[in-house]
Motif scaffolding. Sequence first.
Motif, mmCIF file in Angstrom:
data_model
loop_
_atom_site.group_PDB
_atom_site.id
_atom_site.type_symbol
_atom_site.label_atom_id
_atom_site.label_comp_id
_atom_site.label_asym_id
_atom_site.label_seq_id
_atom_site.Cartn_x
_atom_site.Cartn_y
_atom_site.Cartn_z
ATOM 1 N N PHE A 176 0.831 -1.210 0.000
ATOM 2 C CA PHE A 176 0.000 0.000 0.000
ATOM 3 C C PHE A 176 0.867 1.263 0.000
ATOM 4 O O PHE A 176 0.560 2.260 -0.649
ATOM 5 C CB PHE A 176 -0.906 0.030 1.241
ATOM 6 N N TYR A 177 1.940 1.193 0.750
ATOM 7 C CA TYR A 177 2.824 2.349 0.868
ATOM 8 C C TYR A 177 3.430 2.713 -0.491
ATOM 9 O O TYR A 177 3.460 3.887 -0.883
ATOM 10 C CB TYR A 177 3.904 2.022 1.909
ATOM 11 N N LEU A 178 3.879 1.696 -1.228
ATOM 12 C CA LEU A 178 4.492 1.971 -2.524
ATOM 13 C C LEU A 178 3.487 2.618 -3.488
ATOM 14 O O LEU A 178 3.804 3.562 -4.200
ATOM 15 C CB LEU A 178 5.077 0.691 -3.144
ATOM 16 N N VAL A 179 2.257 2.103 -3.453
ATOM 17 C CA VAL A 179 1.223 2.685 -4.311
ATOM 18 C C VAL A 179 0.979 4.145 -3.895
ATOM 19 O O VAL A 179 0.871 5.057 -4.734
ATOM 20 C CB VAL A 179 -0.086 1.864 -4.219
ATOM 21 N N ALA A 180 0.916 4.379 -2.584
ATOM 22 C CA ALA A 180 0.652 5.747 -2.090
ATOM 23 C C ALA A 180 1.775 6.703 -2.488
ATOM 24 O O ALA A 180 1.528 7.853 -2.844
ATOM 25 C CB ALA A 180 0.484 5.738 -0.566
ATOM 26 N N VAL A 181 3.011 6.227 -2.453
ATOM 27 C CA VAL A 181 4.141 7.090 -2.813
ATOM 28 C C VAL A 181 4.035 7.520 -4.272
ATOM 29 O O VAL A 181 4.176 8.690 -4.618
ATOM 30 C CB VAL A 181 5.486 6.358 -2.562
ATOM 31 N N VAL A 182 3.740 6.551 -5.143
ATOM 32 C CA VAL A 182 3.727 6.853 -6.570
ATOM 33 C C VAL A 182 2.499 7.682 -6.963
ATOM 34 O O VAL A 182 2.612 8.703 -7.641
ATOM 35 C CB VAL A 182 3.765 5.540 -7.395
ATOM 36 N N LEU A 183 1.320 7.261 -6.498
ATOM 37 C CA LEU A 183 0.094 7.907 -6.986
ATOM 38 C C LEU A 183 -0.262 9.187 -6.251
ATOM 39 O O LEU A 183 -0.944 10.059 -6.779
ATOM 40 C CB LEU A 183 -1.097 6.933 -6.862
ATOM 41 N N ILE A 184 0.180 9.311 -4.986
ATOM 42 C CA ILE A 184 -0.252 10.472 -4.208
ATOM 43 C C ILE A 184 0.937 11.339 -3.793
ATOM 44 O O ILE A 184 0.938 12.555 -3.961
ATOM 45 C CB ILE A 184 -1.056 9.991 -2.981
ATOM 46 N N GLY A 185 1.985 10.695 -3.256
ATOM 47 C CA GLY A 185 3.131 11.471 -2.782
ATOM 48 C C GLY A 185 3.852 12.205 -3.912
ATOM 49 O O GLY A 185 4.156 13.393 -3.790
ATOM 50 N N PHE A 186 4.135 11.497 -4.975
ATOM 51 C CA PHE A 186 4.899 12.110 -6.076
ATOM 52 C C PHE A 186 4.168 13.325 -6.674
ATOM 53 O O PHE A 186 4.737 14.417 -6.776
ATOM 54 C CB PHE A 186 5.214 11.027 -7.128
ATOM 55 N N PRO A 187 2.881 13.185 -7.053
ATOM 56 C CA PRO A 187 2.189 14.380 -7.570
ATOM 57 C C PRO A 187 2.131 15.517 -6.550
ATOM 58 O O PRO A 187 2.258 16.685 -6.903
ATOM 59 C CB PRO A 187 0.768 13.876 -7.876
ATOM 60 N N ALA A 188 1.949 15.173 -5.269
ATOM 61 C CA ALA A 188 1.878 16.227 -4.250
ATOM 62 C C ALA A 188 3.230 16.933 -4.113
ATOM 63 O O ALA A 188 3.304 18.139 -3.862
ATOM 64 C CB ALA A 188 1.444 15.636 -2.908
ATOM 65 N N MET A 189 4.314 16.185 -4.308
ATOM 66 C CA MET A 189 5.638 16.802 -4.234
ATOM 67 C C MET A 189 5.824 17.792 -5.392
ATOM 68 O O MET A 189 6.311 18.917 -5.204
ATOM 69 C CB MET A 189 6.718 15.721 -4.288
ATOM 70 N N LEU A 190 5.385 17.396 -6.595
ATOM 71 C CA LEU A 190 5.509 18.301 -7.742
ATOM 72 C C LEU A 190 4.708 19.581 -7.506
ATOM 73 O O LEU A 190 5.117 20.676 -7.910
ATOM 74 C CB LEU A 190 5.044 17.607 -9.028
ATOM 75 N N ALA A 191 3.579 19.445 -6.806
ATOM 76 C CA ALA A 191 2.770 20.644 -6.514
ATOM 77 C C ALA A 191 3.576 21.626 -5.659
ATOM 78 O O ALA A 191 3.544 22.844 -5.867
ATOM 79 C CB ALA A 191 1.479 20.235 -5.800
ATOM 80 N N GLU A 192 4.329 21.104 -4.699
ATOM 81 C CA GLU A 192 5.143 21.991 -3.849
ATOM 82 C C GLU A 192 6.279 22.613 -4.666
ATOM 83 O O GLU A 192 6.610 23.789 -4.501
ATOM 84 C CB GLU A 192 5.683 21.226 -2.636
ATOM 85 N N PHE A 193 6.884 21.822 -5.541
ATOM 86 C CA PHE A 193 7.976 22.349 -6.374
ATOM 87 C C PHE A 193 7.506 23.528 -7.237
ATOM 88 O O PHE A 193 8.215 24.513 -7.427
ATOM 89 C CB PHE A 193 8.503 21.269 -7.325
ATOM 90 N N VAL A 194 6.298 23.357 -7.782
ATOM 91 C CA VAL A 194 5.770 24.388 -8.678
ATOM 92 C C VAL A 194 5.636 25.723 -7.927
ATOM 93 O O VAL A 194 6.018 26.782 -8.431
ATOM 94 C CB VAL A 194 4.408 23.910 -9.241
ATOM 95 N N VAL A 214 -0.636 6.187 3.599
ATOM 96 C CA VAL A 214 -0.658 7.515 2.974
ATOM 97 C C VAL A 214 0.113 8.507 3.851
ATOM 98 O O VAL A 214 0.931 9.293 3.376
ATOM 99 C CB VAL A 214 -2.116 7.995 2.747
ATOM 100 N N GLY A 215 -0.122 8.464 5.156
ATOM 101 C CA GLY A 215 0.583 9.368 6.080
ATOM 102 C C GLY A 215 2.086 9.166 5.999
ATOM 103 O O GLY A 215 2.869 10.117 5.970
ATOM 104 N N GLN A 216 2.485 7.917 5.922
ATOM 105 C CA GLN A 216 3.910 7.611 5.835
ATOM 106 C C GLN A 216 4.494 8.146 4.527
ATOM 107 O O GLN A 216 5.610 8.663 4.498
ATOM 108 C CB GLN A 216 4.108 6.094 5.948
#
Length: 447
Positions: free
Chosen positions: A45-63, A216-218
């Motif tokens: 679950f963690y790996l899925v959360a990192v790719v589908l949720i964490g990565f896009p959220a990180m790009l949002a901060e970068f922008v 997701v929190g992790q």
Amino acid sequence: MSDRETWATRPGFILAAIGSAVGLGNLWQFPFKTATNGGAAFVAFYLVAVVLIGFPAMLAEFVIGRRTHVNAVDAFERLGHRQWRAVGALAVVTGFWILSYYNVVGGWVLRYILGSARGAYFADPGGYFGAVSAGPEAVLAQALFLALVVGIVALGIEDGIEKATKLMVPSIVVLMVGLAAWVATLPGAGAGYEFFLSPDLGTMVDNAGSIIPFAVGQAFFTLSLGMAIMVTYSSYVGGEDNLITDGGAIVVTNTLVGVLAGLVVFPILLTIGADITSDTTGAGALFVATAAGFGSVPFGRLFGVVFFGVVLIAALSSAISLLEVTVAYANDNYDIPRTVLAPAVGVGLFLLGLPSAWDTAWLTWFDSFAYQVFLPLSVLATAVFVGWVIGEDAVAELREGAGGIGAAGGVWLWTVRVLVVAAVLLTLGLGINEMFLVDGADFFAPF
Ligand code: PFF
């Protein structure tokens, strides 16, 4: 406002961001959250959360950071949405809150390096942890760790953070690979890999509701999201970096180090026959159970020093990113040099960290509050802002320097708008439910 620094090199930004991401979240929390949440099912679950949720959220901060080249609070004003500065302020407060107790754990790590060299915890790992993790000794160790963090940040972006992380990140990877190779020779290695790496479908389905919020929190914590770090670090990006590939490199390296941590910790625990689902619960996970392992394997002192040495480097390169958030805010707004600001913020952090250093029950409470309320709220507000308020402008910024992969901008925007927002709402709901309804009054009374 002083002249703003930038990273001297592109790898400088990537390595500093990896240094921030790779921290106690990977080496300390990830193994014990895995152990107490169903083993490999949690990892999946963690790996899925990192790719589908964490990565896009990180790009949002970068922008936000790269578009504005300013600290995480004023960035919202520069984007033309002054009232949204509150979201930046929430992220800064979240980061300050988290760093207050992170320093305490950093202090424990310092003690464990010395303790490993002397074999001090070999006879009674639980007793040793109790003695160093709370009270005056923990306060002193917290202050020492904080002094290191303050020293690096005071030196600045290029001479402090960039130089330090260029040395730290490769050291972490090399030493972790070495440790993983060593533990592969231990008798419990096979059982450790099995627990960590083969998900049990039944467990995944039965416990999805309780595992997902943790996963997701992790993912947020380990990618340093919601704490204004990635906004601040990307605000020092001078040229037209490709944010998508930079972000990809950061996410992949961070995940690999988390996986390496599991490959190191579980074989040790299964070699000494620890009851991993209970021995590893709570704050003492890494310190009590893993340390017990070093006490009973060949060359335990040496490997203990190396292991806790890696944990120290990882914790330091994360803590500096968080101190930088507040220092950047003050530095952008007041004409005060960072050599004064960094120690001044350090004093505030020390004071807020005192309860956590005094009693681990407070540390756990601070951590739960951060996980269940501050972090998801902060990530949610940022995702709503980037996805729904600035929308297409965010896509345009992401595409700058992104070349052909910039075509994925539209998919990214909808992922932030829908998937990230929905996942955070779910986590927030389940977290608040647990805090107020399940734990009830107990949550607010750690003693
Ligand atoms: N990604 C970091 C970690 O996994 O430890 C999160 C973090 C926590 C960064 C605390 C900085 C910090 F001070």
